[in-house]
Enzyme design. Structure first.
Site, PDB file in Angstrom:
ATOM      1  N   SER A 105       7.164 -13.983  58.755  1.00 32.88           N
ATOM      2  CA  SER A 105       6.803 -13.128  58.064  1.00 32.88           C
ATOM      3  C   SER A 105       5.474 -13.441  57.241  1.00 32.88           C
ATOM      4  O   SER A 105       4.419 -13.406  57.715  1.00 32.88           O
ATOM      5  CB  SER A 105       7.927 -12.436  57.064  1.00 32.88           C
ATOM      6  OG  SER A 105       8.610 -11.614  57.885  1.00 32.88           O
ATOM      7  N   GLY A 107       5.303 -17.305  56.673  1.00 38.34           N
ATOM      8  CA  GLY A 107       4.998 -18.467  56.935  1.00 38.34           C
ATOM      9  C   GLY A 107       5.291 -19.485  55.905  1.00 38.34           C
ATOM     10  O   GLY A 107       4.649 -20.561  56.138  1.00 38.34           O
ATOM     11  N   HIS A 108       6.054 -19.180  54.828  1.00 37.55           N
ATOM     12  CA  HIS A 108       6.209 -20.110  53.939  1.00 37.55           C
ATOM     13  C   HIS A 108       7.454 -21.241  53.913  1.00 37.55           C
ATOM     14  O   HIS A 108       7.648 -21.749  52.935  1.00 37.55           O
ATOM     15  CB  HIS A 108       6.387 -19.344  52.412  1.00 37.55           C
ATOM     16  CG  HIS A 108       4.849 -19.029  51.937  1.00 37.55           C
ATOM     17  ND1 HIS A 108       4.005 -18.283  52.796  1.00 37.55           N
ATOM     18  CD2 HIS A 108       4.339 -19.259  50.782  1.00 37.55           C
ATOM     19  CE1 HIS A 108       3.015 -17.989  52.040  1.00 37.55           C
ATOM     20  NE2 HIS A 108       2.935 -18.564  50.853  1.00 37.55           N
ATOM     21  N   ASN A 470      16.035 -21.046  50.224  1.00 33.14           N
ATOM     22  CA  ASN A 470      14.806 -20.718  50.371  1.00 33.14           C
ATOM     23  C   ASN A 470      13.738 -21.978  50.079  1.00 33.14           C
ATOM     24  O   ASN A 470      12.618 -22.176  50.558  1.00 33.14           O
ATOM     25  CB  ASN A 470      14.091 -19.781  49.322  1.00 33.14           C
ATOM     26  CG  ASN A 470      14.200 -18.374  50.134  1.00 33.14           C
ATOM     27  OD1 ASN A 470      14.322 -18.249  51.261  1.00 33.14           O
ATOM     28  ND2 ASN A 470      14.146 -17.315  49.400  1.00 33.14           N
ATOM     29  N   TYR A 471      14.486 -23.200  49.462  1.00 39.40           N
ATOM     30  CA  TYR A 471      13.498 -24.607  49.506  1.00 39.40           C
ATOM     31  C   TYR A 471      14.168 -25.124  50.708  1.00 39.40           C
ATOM     32  O   TYR A 471      14.875 -26.162  50.487  1.00 39.40           O
ATOM     33  CB  TYR A 471      13.799 -25.122  48.225  1.00 39.40           C
ATOM     34  CG  TYR A 471      13.119 -24.444  47.020  1.00 39.40           C
ATOM     35  CD1 TYR A 471      11.877 -23.610  47.319  1.00 39.40           C
ATOM     36  CD2 TYR A 471      13.324 -24.625  45.852  1.00 39.40           C
ATOM     37  CE1 TYR A 471      11.537 -22.795  46.303  1.00 39.40           C
ATOM     38  CE2 TYR A 471      12.758 -23.679  44.763  1.00 39.40           C
ATOM     39  CZ  TYR A 471      11.708 -23.099  45.142  1.00 39.40           C
ATOM     40  OH  TYR A 471      11.010 -22.440  43.985  1.00 39.40           O
TER      41      TYR A 471
HETATM   42  C1  LIG Z   1       4.080 -22.095  47.747  1.00 37.31           C
HETATM   43  C2  LIG Z   1       5.339 -21.403  47.816  1.00 37.31           C
HETATM   44  C3  LIG Z   1       5.927 -20.807  46.609  1.00 37.31           C
HETATM   45  C4  LIG Z   1       7.103 -20.474  46.592  1.00 37.31           C
HETATM   46  N1  LIG Z   1       7.680 -19.828  45.591  1.00 37.31           N
HETATM   47  C5  LIG Z   1       8.865 -19.250  45.427  1.00 37.31           C
HETATM   48  C6  LIG Z   1       9.389 -18.222  44.311  1.00 37.31           C
HETATM   49  O1  LIG Z   1       8.719 -18.113  43.369  1.00 37.31           O
HETATM   50  N2  LIG Z   1      10.571 -17.733  44.500  1.00 37.31           N
HETATM   51  C7  LIG Z   1      11.431 -18.095  45.517  1.00 37.31           C
HETATM   52  O2  LIG Z   1      12.559 -17.644  45.504  1.00 37.31           O
HETATM   53  N3  LIG Z   1      10.803 -18.749  46.625  1.00 37.31           N
HETATM   54  C8  LIG Z   1       9.708 -19.259  46.489  1.00 37.31           C
HETATM   55  N4  LIG Z   1       9.307 -20.025  47.914  1.00 37.31           N
HETATM   56  C9  LIG Z   1      10.234 -20.210  49.001  1.00 37.31           C
HETATM   57  C10 LIG Z   1      10.064 -18.808  49.614  1.00 37.31           C
HETATM   58  O3  LIG Z   1      10.982 -17.831  49.116  1.00 37.31           O
HETATM   59  C11 LIG Z   1      10.774 -19.239  51.196  1.00 37.31           C
HETATM   60  O4  LIG Z   1       9.843 -19.982  51.830  1.00 37.31           O
HETATM   61  C12 LIG Z   1      10.748 -18.038  52.086  1.00 37.31           C
HETATM   62  O5  LIG Z   1      11.554 -18.119  53.119  1.00 37.31           O
HETATM   63  C13 LIG Z   1       9.374 -17.370  52.489  1.00 37.31           C
HETATM   64  O6  LIG Z   1       9.436 -16.369  53.229  1.00 37.31           O
HETATM   65  P1  LIG Z   1       8.405 -16.120  54.210  1.00 37.31           P
HETATM   66  O7  LIG Z   1       8.601 -14.772  54.661  1.00 37.31           O
HETATM   67  O8  LIG Z   1       6.884 -16.368  53.548  1.00 37.31           O
HETATM   68  O9  LIG Z   1       8.462 -17.243  55.322  1.00 37.31           O
HETATM   69  P2  LIG Z   1       8.646 -17.380  56.706  1.00 37.31           P
HETATM   70  O10 LIG Z   1       8.353 -18.931  57.105  1.00 37.31           O
HETATM   71  O11 LIG Z   1       7.773 -16.395  57.828  1.00 37.31           O
HETATM   72  O12 LIG Z   1      10.043 -17.212  57.009  1.00 37.31           O
HETATM   73  C14 LIG Z   1      11.335 -18.154  56.371  1.00 37.31           C
HETATM   74  C15 LIG Z   1      12.394 -18.003  57.182  1.00 37.31           C
HETATM   75  O13 LIG Z   1      12.870 -16.663  57.482  1.00 37.31           O
HETATM   76  C16 LIG Z   1      12.879 -16.419  58.577  1.00 37.31           C
HETATM   77  N5  LIG Z   1      12.166 -15.042  58.589  1.00 37.31           N
HETATM   78  C17 LIG Z   1      10.986 -14.589  58.585  1.00 37.31           C
HETATM   79  N6  LIG Z   1      10.874 -13.294  58.655  1.00 37.31           N
HETATM   80  C18 LIG Z   1      11.874 -12.849  58.968  1.00 37.31           C
HETATM   81  C19 LIG Z   1      12.293 -11.442  59.173  1.00 37.31           C
HETATM   82  N7  LIG Z   1      11.475 -10.324  59.316  1.00 37.31           N
HETATM   83  N8  LIG Z   1      13.601 -11.013  59.388  1.00 37.31           N
HETATM   84  C20 LIG Z   1      14.524 -12.423  59.455  1.00 37.31           C
HETATM   85  N9  LIG Z   1      14.216 -13.406  59.435  1.00 37.31           N
HETATM   86  C21 LIG Z   1      12.883 -13.891  59.130  1.00 37.31           C
HETATM   87  C22 LIG Z   1      11.914 -17.104  59.569  1.00 37.31           C
HETATM   88  O14 LIG Z   1      12.223 -17.435  60.996  1.00 37.31           O
HETATM   89  C23 LIG Z   1      12.233 -18.524  58.626  1.00 37.31           C
HETATM   90  O15 LIG Z   1      13.377 -19.026  59.120  1.00 37.31           O
HETATM   91  C24 LIG Z   1       8.002 -20.644  47.608  1.00 37.31           C
HETATM   92  C25 LIG Z   1       7.628 -20.960  49.013  1.00 37.31           C
HETATM   93  C26 LIG Z   1       6.267 -21.773  48.963  1.00 37.31           C
HETATM   94  C27 LIG Z   1       5.528 -22.390  50.164  1.00 37.31           C
END
Ligand SMILES: Cc1cc2nc3c(=O)[nH]c(=O)nc-3n(C[C@H](O)[C@H](O)[C@H](O)COP(=O)(O)OP(=O)(O)OC[C@H]3O[C@@H](n4cnc5c(N)ncnc54)[C@H](O)[C@@H]3O)c2cc1C
Ligand SMILES: *[C@@H]1O[C@H](CO)[C@@H](O)[C@H](O)[C@H]1NC(C)=O
Ligand SMILES: *[C@@H]1O[C@H](CO)[C@@H](O)[C@H](O)[C@H]1NC(C)=O
Length: 543
Positions: A105, A107-108, A470-471
């Site tokens: 979604s 990529g974080h 999430n970390y």
């Molecule tokens: C710079 C930074 C700041 C952050 N700040 C915070 C914060 O303030 N609060 C907090 O709680 N967390 C924070 N995080 C952590 C963040 O919540 C997690 O990294 C979260 O998983 C990111 O979601 P994403 O969709 O961007 O990541 P993605 O890398 O796209 O997905 C994360 C995981 O979920 C899976 N996934 C993605 N999309 C879906 C979907 N639609 N259905 C099912 N599974 C899916 C992926 O396969 C992967 O395993 C931060 C991370 C970073 C890098």
């Protein structure tokens, strides 16, 4: 004629075969997806490794640059669905063609699990970046948001309709709402309203059979698991339905730094005693870094108190004078603003940045990093802090963020959703060690954060030493490709989910017994927990 044509074909055969092996996977996938989706206009395509757009697309939302390194296996291709039904078809077709799938979604993911895999080859990425609608309904205080939208876009679309509505999710505005909420999602309103996942009231998910289910059709166990059980284990979230929360027209933000010379250690000791007990409208986190002292020019530790208060500065100053006078907050430290502008402030945007920047939906900064987390239940004594500063001063640019708990976080029970870190936690620590491209000391930086983590053991939660999913941290353990026992998965499962891990395994066993949705730290199903096996592919990886 016939004979010579035939011999040319024979000569060409090895070449044609080698072409068709990789071409056919893409083509079979696309054919299958068109057949199985109701929307095939515009014509669908996938982006393969040999396409010039492949790398730009792969890196577009990848947040941890470590996982873009050439040594890390890359997906065979990236498929970008344009409609919900394409996601259904992608699941059906990956299963049929036996290709391993990852979903992205925002990529974080800290360990790059949404776009890289060390244990599965080949694999493909389903990138939800084009599915990013946000439908806000102010009349009933809800919003349906599509998984590929960033939290910044969600906040912006809410603020566009109302200046007294908000949503309590992450501080970093480029997070994908899809992955973010699956692991909990905390932000600066967590002490008042809990997590993003605590405020989800419905969802649409594509299950392992390619069906779209909502809360009533998936049932309460399944709905429980997806709100905190982390991404990539239970299906592909297409939409979340959010319960909006109320925010005042005027909020107050501030950042007050204290260096060691200014008594940082003593103030931080006091913060540990009050931060979780303050008024629920007040969230004060501490950002801890190594800086150069202006006067002495020597390296020092700076602890920056970075806060959001859901109210005006008069009431804030009263609360601070009574509960935390040691910080010495003054009226000129306080900035009164709107909730949406407080989002930009907390995200570290320069002053006067217009809220429209939130619509860019891209990360503002990226680096190479390794991170970890801990929960603290008893204040760390000053001697413990002094030892921590020594370790910090040995490294180049380490970072810690201490995040207060209490308030609503203590009122929600440990098993309400899979996220279990509630009452009894004073605050959470996030440790991050970032570095730049070309740094030769990568191994050393990773070792450093592991040593720091060892140092902290006496001061943080025990049995389990809890961590925030999430970390994501693969040091805590990971699924092996062929053979993972439930006991092994329980090592990290217990840290992330405590007693909720068993229920997550039960739900997983029910909804995805064949373990189609899997990764290095996905929830294993019971039956295949002992043999985490994938069908061997004849295709050889292409990197
Ligand atoms: C710079 C930074 C700041 C952050 N700040 C915070 C914060 O303030 N609060 C907090 O709680 N967390 C924070 N995080 C952590 C963040 O919540 C997690 O990294 C979260 O998983 C990111 O979601 P994403 O969709 O961007 O990541 P993605 O890398 O796209 O997905 C994360 C995981 O979920 C899976 N996934 C993605 N999309 C879906 C979907 N639609 N259905 C099912 N599974 C899916 C992926 O396969 C992967 O395993 C931060 C991370 C970073 C890098
Ligand atoms: C859930 O899905 C079912 C079946 O598609 C549908 O009848 C029902 O209206 C949906 N519920 C909500 C709240 O959208
Ligand atoms: C998996 O591991 C367990 C113990 O770790 C072992 O007993 C079992 O034989 C292994 N199975 C396979 C298929 O390798």
């Amino acid at each position: 004629m016939l004979y010579s044509g035939f011999s040319i074909l024979i000569l060409l055969l090895p070449f044609l075969l080698s072409l068709s092996v990789s071409a056919s996977l893409e083509q079979s996938f696309l054919q299958c997806v068109s057949l199985n989706s109701q929307q095939s206009v515009p014509p669908l395509s996938v982006c393969s490794q040999n396409n010039p757009s492949f790398f730009p697309l792969l890196q577009s939302t990848a947040q941890n640059l470590r996982y873009l390194d050439p040594s890390v296996p890359k997906p065979q291709f990236i498929f970008t669905p344009l409609h919900d039904t394409h996601v259904q078809a992608a699941v059906i077709c990956s299963k049929k063609l036996q290709i391993h799938l990852r979903v992205r979604s925002g990529g974080h993911d800290y360990e790059g699990l949404s776009y890289a895999s060390e244990i599965e080859t080949p694999f493909i990425v389903i990138d939800l970046a084009k599915l990013r609608s946000v439908e806000v309904n102010i009349q009933d205080n809800t919003a349906w948001v599509q998984a590929g939208a960033t939290v910044g876009e969600v906040y912006y679309r809410i603020s566009e309709k109302s200046n007294v509505h908000g949503f309590p999710a992450g501080l970093c505005t480029s997070l994908g709402i899809g992955g973010h909420i699956t692991g909990g999602a905390y932000g600066s309103m967590m002490r008042k309203y809990g997590l993003g996942a605590d405020n989800v009231i419905d969802a649409r998910i594509v299950d392992v059979n390619g069906r779209i289910l909502n809360r009533s059709t998936m049932g309460e166990d399944y709905f429980w698991a997806i709100r905190g059980g982390a991404g990539g284990s239970f299906g592909i979230i297409l939409w979340w339905k959010l319960q909006l929360v109320s925010v005042p027209e005027i909020v107050t933000v501030f950042t007050v730094p204290k260096t060691l010379q200014q008594g940082a250690t003593q103030v931080l000791y006091k913060w540990q005693q009050v931060a979780d007990k303050l008024d629920e409208d007040l969230f004060i986190r501490v950002i801890i870094q190594v800086t150069n002292d202006k006067a002495t020019k020597e390296r020092t530790i700076t602890t920056a108190y970075n806060a959001l208060f859901l109210g005006d500065s008069n009431r804030l100053l009263q609360i601070m004078r009574k509960s935390f006078p040691e910080l010495g907050l003054t009226p000129k430290d306080c900035i009164e603003t709107s909730w949406i502008k407080s989002v930009l402030y907390i995200a570290g945007e320069p002053p006067k940045t217009p809220p429209e920047v939130l619509l860019q939906g891209k990360p503002q900064f990226k680096n190479y990093f390794k991170a970890k987390s801990d929960f603290v239940q008893v204040p760390i004594p000053e001697t413990g802090l002094e030892g921590l500063w020594k370790i910090f001063l040995q490294e180049e640019s380490p970072l810690m963020i201490w995040n207060p708990y209490g308030g609503m976080m203590s009122k929600i029970s440990e098993n309400e959703i899979p996220f279990p870190h509630r009452k009894g936690n004073l605050f959470k620590i996030q440790y991050v060690n970032p570095w730049q491209a070309g740094d030769k000391h990568e191994t050393r930086h990773i070792e450093w954060i592991r040593e720091l983590y060892n140092y902290m053991a006496p001061y943080v939660s025990k049995s389990p030493r809890a961590a925030y999913v999430n970390y994501r941290d693969l040091d805590l353990g990971m699924n092996k490709k062929d053979n993972t026992t439930l006991a092994q998965a329980n090592e990290w499962g217990n840290k992330y989910f405590k007693n909720n891990f068993n229920r997550l395994v039960k739900v997983k066993t029910k909804v995805d017994p064949g373990n189609f949705f899997r990764h290095e730290q996905s929830i294993p199903p019971l039956a295949s927990a002992a043999s985490f096996r994938t069908k061997k592919s004849k295709r050889s990886p292409k990197y």
